[in-house]
Structures are given as structure tokens and as C-alpha cells.
Design an enzyme around this catalytic site. Structure first.
Site, PDB file in Angstrom:
ATOM      1  N   GLY A 210       0.821  -1.206   0.000  1.00  0.00           N
ATOM      2  CA  GLY A 210       0.000   0.000   0.000  1.00  0.00           C
ATOM      3  C   GLY A 210       0.848   1.244   0.000  1.00  0.00           C
ATOM      4  O   GLY A 210       2.045   1.208   0.298  1.00  0.00           O
ATOM      5  N   PRO A 212       2.295   4.914   1.213  1.00  0.00           N
ATOM      6  CA  PRO A 212       2.682   5.363   2.555  1.00  0.00           C
ATOM      7  C   PRO A 212       1.502   5.980   3.298  1.00  0.00           C
ATOM      8  O   PRO A 212       0.741   6.769   2.746  1.00  0.00           O
ATOM      9  CB  PRO A 212       3.774   6.406   2.271  1.00  0.00           C
ATOM     10  CG  PRO A 212       4.328   6.034   0.935  1.00  0.00           C
ATOM     11  CD  PRO A 212       3.174   5.476   0.165  1.00  0.00           C
ATOM     12  N   GLY A 213       1.365   5.596   4.564  1.00  0.00           N
ATOM     13  CA  GLY A 213       0.327   6.173   5.404  1.00  0.00           C
ATOM     14  C   GLY A 213      -1.011   5.477   5.364  1.00  0.00           C
ATOM     15  O   GLY A 213      -1.961   5.927   6.005  1.00  0.00           O
ATOM     16  N   THR A 214      -1.115   4.364   4.636  1.00  0.00           N
ATOM     17  CA  THR A 214      -2.408   3.680   4.533  1.00  0.00           C
ATOM     18  C   THR A 214      -2.683   2.738   5.698  1.00  0.00           C
ATOM     19  O   THR A 214      -3.787   2.203   5.796  1.00  0.00           O
ATOM     20  CB  THR A 214      -2.490   2.892   3.212  1.00  0.00           C
ATOM     21  OG1 THR A 214      -1.317   2.076   3.067  1.00  0.00           O
ATOM     22  CG2 THR A 214      -2.586   3.828   2.025  1.00  0.00           C
ATOM     23  N   GLY A 215      -1.705   2.501   6.564  1.00  0.00           N
ATOM     24  CA  GLY A 215      -1.945   1.693   7.759  1.00  0.00           C
ATOM     25  C   GLY A 215      -1.430   0.281   7.688  1.00  0.00           C
ATOM     26  O   GLY A 215      -1.975  -0.614   8.341  1.00  0.00           O
ATOM     27  N   LYS A 216      -0.361   0.045   6.945  1.00  0.00           N
ATOM     28  CA  LYS A 216       0.170  -1.322   6.807  1.00  0.00           C
ATOM     29  C   LYS A 216       0.715  -1.836   8.135  1.00  0.00           C
ATOM     30  O   LYS A 216       0.385  -2.943   8.568  1.00  0.00           O
ATOM     31  CB  LYS A 216       1.278  -1.325   5.741  1.00  0.00           C
ATOM     32  CG  LYS A 216       0.813  -0.873   4.364  1.00  0.00           C
ATOM     33  CD  LYS A 216       1.917  -0.956   3.337  1.00  0.00           C
ATOM     34  CE  LYS A 216       3.035   0.023   3.617  1.00  0.00           C
ATOM     35  NZ  LYS A 216       2.601   1.425   3.514  1.00  0.00           N
ATOM     36  N   HIS A 432      -6.111  35.460 -12.747  1.00  0.00           N
ATOM     37  CA  HIS A 432      -5.655  34.100 -13.058  1.00  0.00           C
ATOM     38  C   HIS A 432      -6.556  33.066 -12.395  1.00  0.00           C
ATOM     39  O   HIS A 432      -7.043  32.132 -13.056  1.00  0.00           O
ATOM     40  CB  HIS A 432      -4.209  33.942 -12.583  1.00  0.00           C
ATOM     41  CG  HIS A 432      -3.614  32.604 -12.884  1.00  0.00           C
ATOM     42  ND1 HIS A 432      -2.737  32.394 -13.915  1.00  0.00           N
ATOM     43  CD2 HIS A 432      -3.772  31.390 -12.282  1.00  0.00           C
ATOM     44  CE1 HIS A 432      -2.382  31.122 -13.949  1.00  0.00           C
ATOM     45  NE2 HIS A 432      -2.986  30.494 -12.950  1.00  0.00           N
ATOM     46  N   GLU A 433      -6.790  33.219 -11.096  1.00  0.00           N
ATOM     47  CA  GLU A 433      -7.635  32.256 -10.386  1.00  0.00           C
ATOM     48  C   GLU A 433      -9.091  32.368 -10.818  1.00  0.00           C
ATOM     49  O   GLU A 433      -9.813  31.360 -10.844  1.00  0.00           O
ATOM     50  CB  GLU A 433      -7.506  32.460  -8.874  1.00  0.00           C
ATOM     51  CG  GLU A 433      -6.100  32.263  -8.323  1.00  0.00           C
ATOM     52  CD  GLU A 433      -5.536  30.886  -8.626  1.00  0.00           C
ATOM     53  OE1 GLU A 433      -6.338  29.937  -8.816  1.00  0.00           O
ATOM     54  OE2 GLU A 433      -4.308  30.757  -8.705  1.00  0.00           O
ATOM     55  N   ASP A 509       0.560  24.915 -14.223  1.00  0.00           N
ATOM     56  CA  ASP A 509      -0.617  24.567 -15.025  1.00  0.00           C
ATOM     57  C   ASP A 509      -0.208  23.991 -16.369  1.00  0.00           C
ATOM     58  O   ASP A 509      -0.774  22.991 -16.832  1.00  0.00           O
ATOM     59  CB  ASP A 509      -1.484  25.811 -15.241  1.00  0.00           C
ATOM     60  CG  ASP A 509      -1.992  26.388 -13.932  1.00  0.00           C
ATOM     61  OD1 ASP A 509      -2.170  25.607 -12.977  1.00  0.00           O
ATOM     62  OD2 ASP A 509      -2.211  27.611 -13.865  1.00  0.00           O
TER      63      ASP A 509
END
Length: 666
Positions: A210, A212-216, A432-433, A509
Site C-alpha cells: 500500500g 505510505p500512510g495507509t496503515g500497513k 488568473h484564479e 498549469d
């Protein structure tokens, strides 16, 4: 512990050298023997200093080299040759007037005892004994450091006995499929006879894959906690040392320890540090890592399937693991943990908010919908950041405004209040935004705009347009990708129309638009001129976004030229579409830009009113109960391939270190 052991040899040597130096210092500058009569002359002439008077001897120093002139030539030469201080010694005789003479001339003196052979012996024996004691203690402490030769091959995993991992399946949320797959492992560890009775064999190894950080790691600990068995935890990098054969020895020792405590679980985190494919290096034949991997393969073949020892491992780079490690009989079961969907994110948030105080307006469903692409670690960080923000403001509980700030900070970075921009730059950023936001609102297949801001955040973002997908999507149509191209070019085209000039702010962009167009042409077969053939990079990237792992284009030069021409055509057509829309809706563009210049932030509801030229109320409290999010249809996770267009940002050209999209983590 290991670093402490590493100091031991250095400390022992240092102590020994200091003691030796002190001993040598006491032996340096030996005193020259002179006659007592010469000593009396020098004492009467006040040429002596620092006298030490013992029952049998008198030692001291001459105040100057000229004082040696009163001595015989041989003694004077010996004193000068010895160097400063000019030390002398003489045998003491009975002289009742000596003390009176020293007092009259103001000579400093002190009494002393005679040296004995015991004292001399002790001055050498004690340092040697201290050195030997420290060295013996160092050798007897099994810490596995460089000086601990007897324990260098020992594995030192963290061992959690019984259910002391402190984690069970109730602490795991958002990955129900993975938990269901591991239920069989838990059942075997609890009641192995149930499976052995029918001749079934439990998988020897379970590989958890998985991002990183998914809880393995958390999932592996939960398995041990549910089963109530010892849990050996280590990492792939801890096996390899500078000594040849140490890694293999540690693998053997780890499995021996596990066999003694069976049934149990061995967990190796970051398996890719140990299990990389063999033969990839120039010196692969003598590679210590390969020897360690070979030993791991042998050990996995050596223990029986029903021995009660289960090997679990986790990695986010399965594509670089050795094929022999992944075959059936070693890692029989592969469990993939994906990024959580909308329901999973809500479940994960419900776990993390158990230990914080929430206000009545907090809606976990809305928070889950606003965090597409976030993994468990990201969501835990958002809850913590919201709690810290509320504490800074001395609030009694965490409300939605705290979570809003935490999400914005996670997506786009910290607000840069210290960055002062000129009025000209603000006008450029606002238009722009506004161009991004207006195009996003006018495209049927574009994700809704959650927020538009011209407040600088993070390292390089001068402004951003934040979009949130309405649903979980894993397949994108060509029409959706074309609309995303339009949104990416909206800011650049708005600058052209309003100012007749362009800025450097559209760099990110243009990079993302070019990459998306290239995928459409060379990978997805969405170009009639190129056809259905794919010329994209080989899919060797896996879960590790390393550029060096990608291959080159697999096509001829003429085909590559046609691909480039087709990319240019797609971008040019998108540019024309956006230009027509912005010219037709110029009034809406100016209204959005004007509102941004006045208030700096536009939310979804106000953006809709500005586009439709409806009255816009002054900014106030947020809609209760998440009504704005419900009206906008804000939903869940981003689609998988290609990367989600979560925001369009105007970026500072002076800061190119971070070209990633901060709005929606991938």
C-alpha cells in the site's frame, strides 16, 4: 542502545590515554640532584621556590636560570638541559636554621611524606585495573555494536508479548477488505487445530502492499493484538551491517527466536530495503544484502506451514521485490491496501476524533468529502492540526472552522501572512484564479469548485482554485479529460484576455496540461491521428513515484514527432475553447476577480452567484450543517489514472522546488 555501545570502545581508549598521560606527566622533568650545601646557598639568596620538604628529601625549582650559576658546572648544565621548570632535589640533613632561612627569604614550602613502593605500585596498578574493568564490562554487554563481536549477529527485534500491542481491529477503519482477509490468519493463530484437522495449511507469509500512510504497520499489529500472540517487529534495513554475513546471521537468529515463542508473528517493515531483486548491482556477487535475502528465502522454506510462525511484511514498492520472494510457498497471500473511499475516510475520522472534543457543528461526512485522496495518516494529521488550531484560539471545543484551516494547510501549506505582494501582482493573481474558477463552473464534466483564494500559502503557491470530486471514479472519459485541460489553461488564457500579456505563474498549469495531453495521445489511445497503439512508459513505477524508474518512449523518431504534434493540437484546441468562453463571460470573470481582490477568498455558493450575476451577501458565518457542501454535491475520492486535477495554482516562479499539486494529495 546500539549507539551507547558504539561509544564504549572510544571511552575506554580515552580513559586509558588520560591516565597514561597523567602518569607520564608526573615522571616528566626529572629533578637534578644537588649538594645540600649548594641548596643552602640558593635558599639564603632567595633563589628557590615551591619547596617540598619530606622527612628524607627536599625538592623544588629554581626561580631563574641565572640561579644555577651558584652551582657546580655539572649540576648547572644538568638543570638547564632538563628545561623548565628547573627542578632540583637534595637529601635532607638535620638543619635547625633551615626553616628560619626560608621564612626570612619568603620562600614557599610545604611538607610531604616519603614515597613508598606501595604508592608507586598503586599509581600504575589502579589505572590498568580501571581500564581492564571497563573493557570487560563492554565485552559482556550484548548490545550488538561494533565492539560487541559476540552479539553482532544477533537480531534485536521489538517483541510485543501476548496482546500488548495495544491495537486490535477496532482501531482499524476504512480497510474492511484487508481486515476480512486477515481474519483467517487470526483464526489460525487462535485455534490452529481447527485447520490442521482437515489438512489445511495456513499461508506462511503475508505481504501487505500500500501507499505510505495507509496503515500497513498498524494492520499487522492489529492482527497480533486480535490473536493474542507474541509479535516480533523489525525493519528490512536492520539486517544489513558493514560486516559480511551479519545480515544472514540475524535472519537465522530472528527465526530461531520466533520458533521458541510459536505461535507468533514476525513483522518486517519496509521489506524493499531487504528484498530488492538480485543481480541489479555491479558487485552483486558479493553483495551483503543479497546474502541476507538468500538466507531469508531459505528460512521461509525451512519452517513448516503449520508451525505457528507467520511472516508478515509491508512495502510500498512491490515492483522492486525479488520474484523468488513473492512466489507461492513464501509470501502466499498479498493484501493490497488502497486509499480509502468516502465511507472509509469517514470511518477513519471517527476513530481519530474519539480522543478530541468536538463542537456541535462538526460534520464528519463533510470532512470526508473534502479530503479525497487522503490516507489514514493524512486524516490523523488533520484532526491533530485542528485540535492545535483550536487550542491556540482557546476554544472550548474543535469546530468546523478549525478543520477548514487544517485541511487548507494540508492541501496548500501554511498561510504566508508575511508575504507582501504589490497591487499589480494581486490583480494578476485574482484574474488568473478567476479564469480557473469560471472555466470549472462552465464545464459539464469538471469537478465543482470548493474554494478560490489569492492568499499565499506554502512554499510557492500564490493562489489556488480548489476542486473536489463529486464521487469515487476509477475510469475517466475523454470528455472529462478535455474539460480538465480547459480548467488548467483557464488562468493563462484569462491573463492573455485581460492584460494582453502573460506571466510566469502558469508554469505548473502548463506542465500538468502537457502531461495530461501526452497521456491521452500516447497511453490512452484518445487521438484519431495516432490511433490505438500505446507508446507510453513501461509501468514499472508501482507505488513509488520515482522518475528514474520510468523508461523512455517506445517508438520511432517519426512517431514521436507525430505525438508531439498531436499534443500541441490538443493544447491549442483547448486554448481556443477557453478563450471563447472567457470572452463570452468577460463580465463574470471581472466579477469574480473583483470579489477576490476585495475579500481574497470565494466559496462555492458565492462563486455560483458571481457567475450568474446574482446578489452576493457579505462574507459571514459558514452555512450551518454543511448546506453549501450539500448544494454543491461535493463528494468523495479522486479518480485513479491519471492524476486528479484537484486545484490550479498560481505559483511563484522563484520557487521551483515544489511543483506538486498541494490541493489534493495523490
Amino acid at each position: 542502545m546500539k549507539s551507547e555501545t558504539g561509544y564504549m570502545g572510544f571511552v575506554v581508549v580515552l580513559v586509558f590515554m588520560v591516565l597514561l598521560a597523567l602518569q607520564l606527566a608526573t615522571l616528566s622533568a626529572p629533578a637534578t640532584q644537588i649538594a645540600y650545601s649548594d641548596f643552602r646557598k640558593l635558599a639564603a639568596a632567595a633563589q628557590l621556590d615551591d619547596l617540598e620538604v619530606s622527612p628524607t628529601r627536599i625538592t623544588g625549582v629554581l626561580r631563574s636560570a641565572s640561579a644555577a650559576a651558584a652551582l657546580p658546572a655539572s649540576d648547572a648544565e644538568a638543570i638547564k638541559r632538563a628545561g623548565t621548570p628547573w627542578r632540583f632535589s637534595t637529601k635532607r640533613v638535620t638543619d635547625e636554621r633551615l626553616i628560619d632561612t626560608l621564612a626570612a627569604t619568603g620562600t614557599r614550602y610545604r611538607g610531604a611524606d616519603d614515597d613508598t613502593w606501595i604508592g608507586t605500585l598503586a599509581s600504575w596498578i589502579v589505572p590498568i585495573a580501571v581500564f581492564a574493568l571497563v573493557w570487560n564490562l563492554m565485552l559482556r554487554r550484548p548490545r550488538g555494536g561494533l565492539q560487541d563481536w559476540s552479539g553482532v549477529g544477533k537480531s534485536k527485534p521489538r517483541v510485543y508479548v501476548e496482546a500488548k500491542t495495544g491495537i486490535d481491529f477496532d482501531d482499524i477503519a476504512g480497510i474492511d477488505e484487508a481486515k476480512a482477509e486477515l481474519q483467517q490468519i487470526v483464526a489460525f493463530l487462535r485455534a490452529p487445530a481447527r485447520y490442521q484437522r482437515l489438512g489445511g495449511k495456513i499461508p506462511k507469509g503475508v505481504l501487505i502492499v500500500g501507499a505510505p500512510g495507509t496503515g500497513k504497520t498498524l494492520l499487522a499489529k492489529a492482527v497480533a493484538g486480535e490473536a493474542g500472540v507474541p509479535f516480533f517487529s523489525t525493519s528490512g534495513s536492520s539486517f544489513v551491517e558493514m560486516f559480511v554475513g551479519v545480515g544472514a546471521a540475524r535472519v537465522r537468529d530472528l527465526f530461531e527466536q520466533a520458533q521458541q515463542k510459536a505461535p507468533c508473528i514476525i513483522f518486517i517493515d519496509e521489506l524493499d530495503a531487504l528484498g530488492k531483486v538480485r543481480g541489479a548491482g555491479l558487485a552483486s556477487g558479493n553483495d551483503e544484502r543479497e546474502q541476507t535475502l538468500n538466507q531469508l528465502l531459505v528460512e521461509m522454506d525451512g519452517f513448516q506451514a503449520n508451525s505457528g510462525v507467520i511472516l508478515m511484511a509491508a512495502t510500498n514498492r512491490p515492483e522492486i521485490l525479488d520474484p523468488a520472494l513473492l512466489r507461492p510457498g513464501r509470501f502466499d497471500r498479498h493484501i493490497a491496501i488502497d486509499r480509502p473511499d468516502l465511507t472509509g475516510r469517514r470511518q477513519i475520522l471517527s476513530v481519530h476524533v474519539k480522543h478530541v472534543k468536538l463542537g456541535p457543528d462538526v460534520d464528519l461526512g463533510e470532512l470526508a468529502s473534502r479530503t479525497p485522496g487522503f490516507v489514514g495518516a493524512d486524516l490523523a494529521n488533520i484532526v491533530n492540526e485542528a485540535a492545535l488550531h483550536a487550542a491556540e484560539l482557546d476554544k472550548p471545543a474543535i469546530d468546523m472552522s478549525d478543520f477548514d484551516e487544517a485541511i487548507d494547510r494540508a492541501m496548500t501549506g501554511m498561510e504566508r501572512k508575511s508575504r507582501v505582494m504589490s497591487e499589480r501582482e494581486k490583480i494578476t493573481i485574482a484574474h488568473h484564479e478567476a479564469g480557473h474558477a469560471l472555466i470549472a463552473q462552465t464545464r459539464a464534466h469538471s469537478d465543482p469548485v470548493k474554494k478560490v483564494s489569492i492568499i499565499p500559502r506554502g512554499i510557492a503557491a500564490l493562489g489556488y482554485t480548489q476542486q473536489v470530486p463529486t464521487e469515487d471514479r476509477y475510469v475517466l472519459r475523454k470528455s472529462e479529460l478535455l474539460d480538465r485541460l480547459d480548467v488548467l489553461l483557464g488562468g493563462r488564457v484569462a491573463e492573455e484576455i485581460v492584460f494582453g500579456d502573460v506571466s510566469t505563474g502558469a508554469e505548473n498549469d502548463l506542465e500538468r496540461a502537457t502531461e495530461m495531453a501526452r497521456h491521452m495521445v500516447a497511453r490512452y489511445g484518445m487521438s484519431e491521428r495516432i490511433g490505438l497503439a500505446t507508446f507510453g512508459d513501461a509501468d514499472t513505477q508501482g507505488l513509488s513515484p520515482l522518475v528514474w524508474q520510468r523508461g523512455g518512449e517506445r517508438c520511432s523518431e517519426s512517431t514521436a514527432t507525430r505525438i508531439d504534434d498531436e499534443i500541441q493540437r490538443l493544447l491549442a484546441e483547448a486554448h481556443d475553447r477557453v478563450s471563447r468562453t472567457l470572452k463570452e463571460r468577460r463580465g463574470a470573470l471581472e466579477r469574480i476577480a473583483g470579489y477576490l481582490l476585495e475579500h481574497e477568498v470565494v466559496d462555492h455558493d458565492k462563486l455560483v452567484r458571481l457567475v450568474n450575476d446574482e446578489p452576493t451577501p457579505e462574507p459571514g458565518a459558514r452555512d450551518p450543517g454543511g448546506d453549501a457542501a450539500k448544494r454543491s454535491g461535493i463528494g468523495a475520492a479522486p479518480a485513479k489514472p491519471p492524476a486528479e486535477v484537484g486545484s490550479a495554482e498560481l505559483r511563484d516562479p522563484a520557487r521551483k522546488a515544489d511543483n506538486a499539486d498541494h490541493s489534493v494529495p495523490q
